[in-house]
Design a protein around this motif. Structure first.
Motif, short mmCIF file in Angstrom:
data_model
loop_
_atom_site.label_atom_id
_atom_site.label_comp_id
_atom_site.label_asym_id
_atom_site.label_seq_id
_atom_site.Cartn_x
_atom_site.Cartn_y
_atom_site.Cartn_z
N GLY A 106 -12.58 -5.73 2.58
CA GLY A 106 -12.67 -4.93 1.37
C GLY A 106 -11.89 -5.53 0.20
O GLY A 106 -11.64 -4.86 -0.80
N LYS A 107 -11.47 -6.79 0.34
CA LYS A 107 -10.75 -7.55 -0.71
C LYS A 107 -9.38 -6.97 -1.06
O LYS A 107 -8.94 -7.04 -2.20
CB LYS A 107 -11.62 -7.70 -1.95
N MET A 108 -8.71 -6.41 -0.07
CA MET A 108 -7.35 -5.93 -0.26
C MET A 108 -6.39 -6.90 0.42
O MET A 108 -6.69 -7.43 1.48
CB MET A 108 -7.20 -4.53 0.31
N GLY A 117 -3.32 -6.41 -7.87
CA GLY A 117 -1.90 -6.36 -8.17
C GLY A 117 -1.28 -4.98 -8.03
O GLY A 117 -0.09 -4.81 -8.25
N MET A 118 -2.06 -3.98 -7.69
CA MET A 118 -1.55 -2.61 -7.55
C MET A 118 -1.40 -2.25 -6.07
O MET A 118 -2.28 -2.56 -5.27
CB MET A 118 -2.49 -1.61 -8.21
N ASN A 175 8.03 -1.30 11.52
CA ASN A 175 6.81 -1.84 10.93
C ASN A 175 6.68 -1.33 9.49
O ASN A 175 6.69 -0.13 9.26
CB ASN A 175 5.61 -1.38 11.76
N GLU A 176 6.58 -2.25 8.55
CA GLU A 176 6.40 -1.88 7.14
C GLU A 176 5.24 -2.70 6.60
O GLU A 176 5.11 -3.88 6.89
CB GLU A 176 7.66 -2.18 6.34
N MET A 177 4.41 -2.04 5.82
CA MET A 177 3.23 -2.72 5.30
C MET A 177 2.93 -2.26 3.89
O MET A 177 3.19 -1.12 3.53
CB MET A 177 2.05 -2.38 6.21
N LYS A 178 2.36 -3.19 3.11
CA LYS A 178 1.84 -2.86 1.78
C LYS A 178 0.43 -3.39 1.67
O LYS A 178 0.14 -4.51 2.08
CB LYS A 178 2.69 -3.48 0.68
N ILE A 179 -0.42 -2.58 1.09
CA ILE A 179 -1.80 -2.98 0.84
C ILE A 179 -2.01 -2.94 -0.67
O ILE A 179 -1.75 -1.92 -1.31
CB ILE A 179 -2.80 -2.03 1.53
N ARG A 180 -2.46 -4.09 -1.21
CA ARG A 180 -2.60 -4.22 -2.66
C ARG A 180 -4.00 -4.68 -3.02
O ARG A 180 -4.64 -5.39 -2.25
CB ARG A 180 -1.58 -5.21 -3.20
N ARG A 181 -4.42 -4.32 -4.23
CA ARG A 181 -5.65 -4.83 -4.81
C ARG A 181 -5.45 -4.88 -6.32
O ARG A 181 -4.93 -3.94 -6.90
CB ARG A 181 -6.84 -3.93 -4.46
#
Length: 174
Positions: free
Chosen positions: A134-136, A161-162, A153-159
């Protein structure tokens, strides 16, 4: 690395859902010595359970739960089959294949990634990065406890730049 899988599964559902991933640490300079204090392959061999909270932009938080079963193939590849549940949503199945290419350097695939998954282990922190179908962009950091039985466990999902979603949780060996 593998919890990231779960976050990625969320991200695969586009912006409505986010996969568990952490913020990747900056890679050391090529001349730097990489310190390895844990073995992620050993940690994820067998059964692990992850519980956490997914926070999505413009939405409330949702509890996450995943169960992973891992084994090592003859060539050293870690194969991880994961079932992820986010809130009351239908469970998602994910499949990971990760191999240590050099000390502390991992690469592989995950069922919801658009391309290569890359990971780096420094000390007790495994940083994983990949792009979803999904282009993230997913960045995950797994910090292993000294006892080798759990990890943060820590995660960030960006698209664009947000940050669309974050996940914080704990992974436990069973």
């Amino acid at each position: 690395m593998i919890r990231l899988m779960a976050l990625s599964a969320l991200a695969a559902g586009a912006m409505s859902v986010a996969a568990p991933a952490m913020v990747a640490a900056a890679a050391p300079a090529a001349s730097a010595t990489v310190r390895q204090d844990v073995d992620p392959v050993t940690f994820f061999t067998g059964t692990t359970v992850g519980d956490g909270q997914l926070k999505k932009m413009l939405s409330g938080a949702q509890e996450t739960h995943d169960v992973s079963r891992g084994h090592v193939e003859q060539d050293g590849t870690l194969v991880l089959d994961q079932t992820v549940r986010i809130g009351n949503d239908k469970p998602l199945a994910r499949h990971w294949r990760l191999h240590e290419d050099a000390p502390g350097q991992f690469s592989g695939t995950i069922s919801d990634a658009a391309g290569k998954v890359e990971g780096q282990l420094e000390g007790r922190v495994l940083s994983i990065a990949y792009r979803t179908k999904g282009k993230m962009d997913v960045r995950q950091q797994i910090t292993f406890a000294p006892d080798g039985q759990s990890a943060r466990n820590e995660m960030k999902i960006r698209r664009f730049g947000m940050t669309l979603a974050t996940l914080e949780g704990t992974i436990t060996r069973r």
